[in-house]
Motif scaffolding. Structure first.
Motif, short mmCIF file in Angstrom:
data_model
loop_
_atom_site.label_atom_id
_atom_site.label_comp_id
_atom_site.label_asym_id
_atom_site.label_seq_id
_atom_site.Cartn_x
_atom_site.Cartn_y
_atom_site.Cartn_z
N LYS A 17 5.23 -55.89 -16.79
CA LYS A 17 6.03 -54.68 -16.53
C LYS A 17 7.49 -55.07 -16.27
CE LYS A 17 5.91 -50.50 -13.69
NZ LYS A 17 5.18 -49.79 -12.63
N SER A 18 7.70 -56.13 -15.50
CA SER A 18 9.06 -56.58 -15.20
C SER A 18 9.76 -57.10 -16.46
CB SER A 18 9.05 -57.66 -14.12
OG SER A 18 8.63 -57.11 -12.90
N LEU A 19 9.05 -57.87 -17.27
CA LEU A 19 9.64 -58.39 -18.51
C LEU A 19 10.06 -57.24 -19.42
CD1 LEU A 19 7.26 -61.39 -19.29
CD2 LEU A 19 9.67 -61.51 -18.57
N ALA A 20 9.20 -56.23 -19.54
CA ALA A 20 9.52 -55.06 -20.37
C ALA A 20 10.74 -54.33 -19.82
CB ALA A 20 8.32 -54.13 -20.45
N PHE A 21 10.82 -54.17 -18.50
CA PHE A 21 11.96 -53.49 -17.88
C PHE A 21 13.26 -54.23 -18.18
CE2 PHE A 21 15.09 -53.29 -14.50
CZ PHE A 21 15.35 -51.93 -14.46
N TYR A 22 13.30 -55.53 -17.93
CA TYR A 22 14.54 -56.29 -18.11
C TYR A 22 14.97 -56.34 -19.57
CZ TYR A 22 14.91 -57.43 -13.24
OH TYR A 22 15.09 -57.33 -11.88
N HIS A 89 21.90 -44.70 -20.99
CA HIS A 89 20.62 -45.37 -21.25
C HIS A 89 19.78 -45.48 -19.97
CE1 HIS A 89 17.75 -48.12 -23.01
NE2 HIS A 89 18.01 -49.02 -22.09
N HIS A 90 20.41 -45.90 -18.88
CA HIS A 90 19.69 -46.04 -17.62
C HIS A 90 19.28 -44.69 -17.05
CE1 HIS A 90 21.72 -50.18 -17.36
NE2 HIS A 90 20.49 -50.31 -17.83
N GLN A 91 20.10 -43.68 -17.30
CA GLN A 91 19.74 -42.33 -16.85
C GLN A 91 18.47 -41.86 -17.58
OE1 GLN A 91 23.00 -39.52 -17.29
NE2 GLN A 91 22.74 -38.96 -15.15
N LYS A 92 18.41 -42.12 -18.89
CA LYS A 92 17.22 -41.74 -19.67
C LYS A 92 15.99 -42.51 -19.20
CE LYS A 92 19.61 -40.33 -23.86
NZ LYS A 92 20.01 -40.72 -25.22
N MET A 93 16.19 -43.77 -18.80
CA MET A 93 15.08 -44.58 -18.29
C MET A 93 14.62 -44.12 -16.91
SD MET A 93 16.05 -48.52 -19.28
CE MET A 93 14.57 -49.16 -18.45
N GLY A 94 15.49 -43.39 -16.19
CA GLY A 94 15.17 -42.92 -14.84
C GLY A 94 15.23 -44.01 -13.79
N PRO A 111 11.07 -52.61 -11.40
CA PRO A 111 9.75 -52.17 -10.95
C PRO A 111 9.36 -52.61 -9.54
CG PRO A 111 9.63 -52.89 -13.23
CD PRO A 111 11.00 -53.26 -12.72
N ASP A 112 9.98 -53.68 -9.03
CA ASP A 112 9.69 -54.14 -7.66
C ASP A 112 10.73 -53.66 -6.67
OD1 ASP A 112 7.25 -56.12 -7.73
OD2 ASP A 112 8.44 -56.50 -9.54
N ASN A 113 11.64 -52.81 -7.12
CA ASN A 113 12.69 -52.18 -6.33
C ASN A 113 13.86 -53.10 -5.99
OD1 ASN A 113 13.66 -49.72 -5.39
ND2 ASN A 113 13.11 -50.20 -3.29
#
Length: 124
Positions: A17-22, A89-94, A111-113
């Protein structure tokens, strides 16, 4: 004697999940991985493709509870060449967790805040 930054570390609960986020949020790609046969931990180093500085994500097999990040007063800061596009982009990602319009910056959280400060390319 001269010191040079090499990497920062974030411990994560869900490595995939973290890899996908970054990758999605910042375009960071895996540049190195250390995964012993025991499977007790995995270290993944992410690069921005520009600098030699990396972000090390550490996953520990036996860790189940969220990490204590205190009051989230520490963070990484990143400059972006197209601030408006990044913000959109970050707004769309929430994932925008704080904005300071007066300073012209905002923060996203992973994902880990962990907090990541986004600065326009002209800021120093």
């Amino acid at each position: 004697m001269k010191f040079k930054f090499t990497h920062n570390n974030f411990n994560v609960l869900n490595l995939e999940k973290s890899l996908a986020f970054y990758q999605e949020a910042l375009g960071f790609k895996e540049v190195r991985r250390i995964a012993p046969e025991s499977g007790e931990f995995i270290l993944v180093y992410l690069g921005d493709g520009v600098s030699t500085h990396t972000l090390e994500l550490t996953w520990l097999r036996d860790r189940n509870e969220p990490y204590n990040l205190g009051e989230n007063e520490f963070h990484l800061a990143l400059m972006v060449d197209d601030y408006e596009a990044a913000h959109e982009h970050h707004q769309k990602m929430g994932c925008i967790c704080y904005e300071n319009e007066a300073m012209g910056i905002y923060f996203i959280n992973d994902p880990d805040n962990y907090w990541l400060e986004i600065l326009p390319g002209s800021k120093t």
